[in-house]
Design an enzyme around this catalytic site. Structure first.
Site, PDB file in Angstrom:
ATOM      1  CB  SER A  45      -0.926   0.005   1.219  1.00 53.19           C
ATOM      2  OG  SER A  45      -1.907  -0.996   1.107  1.00 53.19           O
ATOM      3  CD  GLU A  46       0.801   4.955   0.860  1.00 48.64           C
ATOM      4  OE1 GLU A  46       1.803   5.419   0.276  1.00 48.64           O
ATOM      5  OE2 GLU A  46      -0.365   5.291   0.601  1.00 48.64           O
ATOM      6  CB  THR A  47       7.470   2.446  -0.186  1.00 50.04           C
ATOM      7  OG1 THR A  47       7.184   1.127  -0.684  1.00 50.04           O
ATOM      8  CG2 THR A  47       8.924   2.507   0.234  1.00 50.04           C
TER       9      THR A  47
END
Length: 263
Positions: A45-47
């Site tokens: 979903s996110e880095t």
């Protein structure tokens, strides 16, 4: 170039639940192209990319596999977890993000990590986009909007868990995403989050949207401390505290992976 990478499951205390985020701490920013390419490769979903200023102060940026994101709660929790693990004596840190300003984070004795975020309550809208109405299998009871997403309020939590999104239609709502929510029997409220224009089909647990959900439900339920559950397949719990123009989000996190990448 060799970089350390940590993958952390946020808003959970067991692996394979909550929402996964990759965390990369650097002395200097990588190029935007490199950061986006790594986020695509990670396919989470996110880095979160964290630039260290000193032991208590950091800059932070967030990338989904599609684009850079203005504000991300679960990856901030994951980044905080990594920093606290590296600095056992540190109890308080501050992040700076261009779109939302300063974000203070505290490691609690209870094992929770508390994040102090700006309140971003939604406002009721009259003109509801056709792509939103046609993009959800269940008609809304109420629709609101803040600077992140459309808020679709349902009569009960069964509607939240059973609604089927048409993500091709919801994608037309860009730059806005869609959160569906309802009062809950076991929690104060539940939600699900769809963001096909900015990250993927459904986000497992979305910290940032609770800066809008918490003040909305605090007003409806007449209480300042709320227990929230995001009812995705992975699921996640968030404690929310509403105070004036701030929302405190508390959650736990657990390490899944630590390694190195070559870029």
């Amino acid at each position: 170039m060799e970089l350390e990478i940590n993958v952390v499951d946020a808003f959970t205390d067991v692996v394979f639940k909550g929402n996964s985020a990759a965390v990369i701490i650097t002395k200097d920013w990588l190029s935007d192209e490199h950061m986006q390419s790594i986020a695509i490769e990670n396919n989470l979903s996110e880095t979160a990319y964290v630039k260290k200023i000193d032991i208590h102060n950091y800059e932070i940026r967030w990338f989904s596999p599609i684009t850079e994101i203005d504000f991300c709660g679960h990856a901030t929790l994951a980044a905080s977890f990594v920093i606290f693990a590296k600095n056992d004596d540190v109890k308080n840190i501050n992040f700076y993000a261009e779109a939302v300003g300063n974000l203070s984070v505290t490691k609690m004795d209870s094992g929770y990590i508390q994040m102090d975020f700006p309140s971003r309550p939604p406002e009721t809208i009259k003109d509801i986009p056709a792509a939103l109405l046609n993009g959800l299998s269940i008609a809304p009871k109420e629709v609101l909007l803040n600077n992140q997403a459309y808020f679709v309020v349902y009569e009960n939590e069964v509607d939240v868990t059973s609604v089927v999104p048409n993500n091709e239609l919801l994608k037309q709502l860009a730059p806005y995403d869609v959160v569906v929510t309802a009062k809950s029997n076991n929690y104060d409220f539940v939600s699900r989050y769809f963001w096909p224009a900015n990250g993927g089909d459904e986000d497992p647990v979305t910290g940032s949207i609770h800066t809008g959900l918490a003040p909305y439900w605090a007003g409806k339920l007449n209480k300042s401390r709320l227990i929230a559950y995001q009812a995705s397949k992975r699921g996640g719990n968030i404690i929310c505290k509403v105070a004036d123009d701030r929302v405190l989000l508390l959650g736990k996190a657990v390490q899944y992976l630590k390694g190195t990448i070559q870029v």
